[in-house]
Motif scaffolding. Structure first.
Motif, mmCIF file in Angstrom:
data_model
loop_
_atom_site.group_PDB
_atom_site.id
_atom_site.type_symbol
_atom_site.label_atom_id
_atom_site.label_comp_id
_atom_site.label_asym_id
_atom_site.label_seq_id
_atom_site.Cartn_x
_atom_site.Cartn_y
_atom_site.Cartn_z
ATOM 1 N N MET A 86 0.856 -1.179 0.000
ATOM 2 C CA MET A 86 0.000 0.000 0.000
ATOM 3 C C MET A 86 0.898 1.236 0.000
ATOM 4 O O MET A 86 1.692 1.423 0.925
ATOM 5 N N ASP A 107 -3.048 -0.600 -3.044
ATOM 6 C CA ASP A 107 -3.817 0.568 -2.601
ATOM 7 C C ASP A 107 -2.893 1.778 -2.605
ATOM 8 O O ASP A 107 -1.664 1.651 -2.694
ATOM 9 N N ILE A 109 -2.646 5.702 -0.665
ATOM 10 C CA ILE A 109 -3.160 6.674 0.298
ATOM 11 C C ILE A 109 -2.265 7.904 0.259
ATOM 12 O O ILE A 109 -1.031 7.789 0.226
ATOM 13 N N VAL A 117 -8.867 6.137 8.583
ATOM 14 C CA VAL A 117 -8.891 5.631 7.208
ATOM 15 C C VAL A 117 -7.774 4.617 7.003
ATOM 16 O O VAL A 117 -7.980 3.553 6.398
ATOM 17 N N VAL A 118 -6.575 4.923 7.503
ATOM 18 C CA VAL A 118 -5.453 3.982 7.364
ATOM 19 C C VAL A 118 -5.780 2.662 8.045
ATOM 20 O O VAL A 118 -5.558 1.581 7.477
ATOM 21 N N ALA A 120 -8.695 1.325 8.651
ATOM 22 C CA ALA A 120 -9.737 0.615 7.902
ATOM 23 C C ALA A 120 -9.170 -0.033 6.641
ATOM 24 O O ALA A 120 -9.494 -1.183 6.318
ATOM 25 N N ARG A 121 -8.324 0.690 5.938
ATOM 26 C CA ARG A 121 -7.805 0.139 4.683
ATOM 27 C C ARG A 121 -6.759 -0.948 4.938
ATOM 28 O O ARG A 121 -6.642 -1.891 4.163
ATOM 29 N N THR A 124 -8.794 -4.026 5.591
ATOM 30 C CA THR A 124 -9.303 -4.584 4.331
ATOM 31 C C THR A 124 -8.219 -5.378 3.617
ATOM 32 O O THR A 124 -8.461 -6.506 3.155
ATOM 33 N N GLN A 125 -7.017 -4.833 3.524
ATOM 34 C CA GLN A 125 -5.931 -5.533 2.838
ATOM 35 C C GLN A 125 -5.545 -6.824 3.559
ATOM 36 O O GLN A 125 -5.253 -7.842 2.925
#
Length: 308
Positions: A86, A107, A109, A117-118, A120-121, A124-125
């Motif tokens: 990411m 991803d 960012i 946000v970090v 959450a992402r 997800t990853q």
């Protein structure tokens, strides 16, 4: 494993040449993840190979080896290509994001980051990575015995060979073949033969012992035990343990001309690999010694100092 389990307790490698940026990401992630860091691209690649992170957070602009070069190097290596990357960068243009995605990033960012946000992402990853790992594990597992299959062995052999070549460490291999298994199947039937293979695979796992050793079903009634960072003497010690574990099973083999119980023959090879050298010679050597064990009457092993 639940979605929450998949999204937490990952090993995250943060790569940035500015310590203050690393500290910000560490603060955002430390409660949910284990966080490692590197201050340059080459160190990041070393850590990716040795620590096997679940996810890499990578700055794009760094002196020397920039993030795009790091991402390309990770994608080019069989040891690191499956680690998602990411980008976390001050670059903001669509062209920069496109370049990152084309380099293999999962991803993108932009800084300054939003901690929520970090997190959450990253979750997800990690979820996607662990789902992919589970599917890959199924594709690399022998469905009958539950040990690794031939494809998994071939891939792992190359990986361990390269790793030991870089470190100047030995790699050993034991090829083990159940003696007179066709006679076992003919005498007891194929369902009993399948049950036998399952028990033998479990015994080999116990005998191999170390977490980084690999037991694989090599084909039919033949198994391969890959022993990275172990020399010939240590591999012979493993072979003796394998014999002991098999003897403790005490499986009758009334049709065997070798012994009234199930036995195995084993060939052992060990080598310190060199950079650029293929591992085929290790397999050929172990196979030749397996045939020596069979010629010697079976129910034994043969290595550099033949005994059994």
């Amino acid at each position: 494993m639940s979605w929450t389990d998949m999204a937490l307790n990952g090993r995250i490698l943060v790569v940035d040449d500015a310590m203050e940026n690393i500290q910000i990401l560490y603060g955002a992630l430390q409660d949910e993840q284990e966080v490692l860091f590197a201050l340059d691209g080459r160190r990041a690649i070393e850590l990716a190979r040795s620590q096997h992170p679940d996810l890499i957070l990578l700055d794009a602009v760094m002196p020397g080896m920039d993030g795009y070069a790091v991402c390309a190097a990770l994608r080019a290596s069989s040891e690191t290509r499956d680690i998602p990357v990411m980008f976390v960068t001050a670059l903001k243009s669509p062209e920069d994001e496109t370049r990152a995605l084309e380099a293999g990033a999962a991803d993108f960012i932009t800084k300054p980051i939003n901690a929520a946000v970090v997190r959450a992402r990253v979750r997800t990853q990690l979820t996607v990575k662990r789902q992919a790992d589970a599917l890959r594990a199924l594709s690399l597992t022998d469905p009958l015995t539950g040990v690794a299959n031939r494809r998994a062995f071939d891939e792992r052999l190359v990986t361990e060979w390269r790793r030991c070549a870089r470190a100047g460490l030995p790699v050993s291999l034991v090829l083990a073949d159940i003696d007179h298994f066709k006679m076992y199947n003919d005498h007891y039937g194929h369902p009993a033969g399948d049950a036998c293979l399952v028990q033998v695979a479990a015994a080999l796992r116990r005998g191999a012992g170390r977490t980084h050793d690999l037991v694989a079903r090599y084909g039919g009634e033949e198994f391969a035990i890959l022993l990275p960072q172990l020399d010939a003497h240590g591999a012979e010690g493993v072979a003796r343990r394998l014999q002991d574990e098999l003897a403790q099973l005490d499986l009758p083999h009334a049709a065997s001309p070798t012994a009234p119980r199930l036995t195995m023959s084993m060939g052992i090879a060990s080598q310190v690999p060199r950079e650029g050298q293929a591992p085929d010679a290790l397999v050929v050597s172990a196979d030749a010694r397996l045939y020596q064990a069979k010629d010697a009457g079976r129910n034994c092993y043969r290595g550099e100092a033949p005994q059994g």
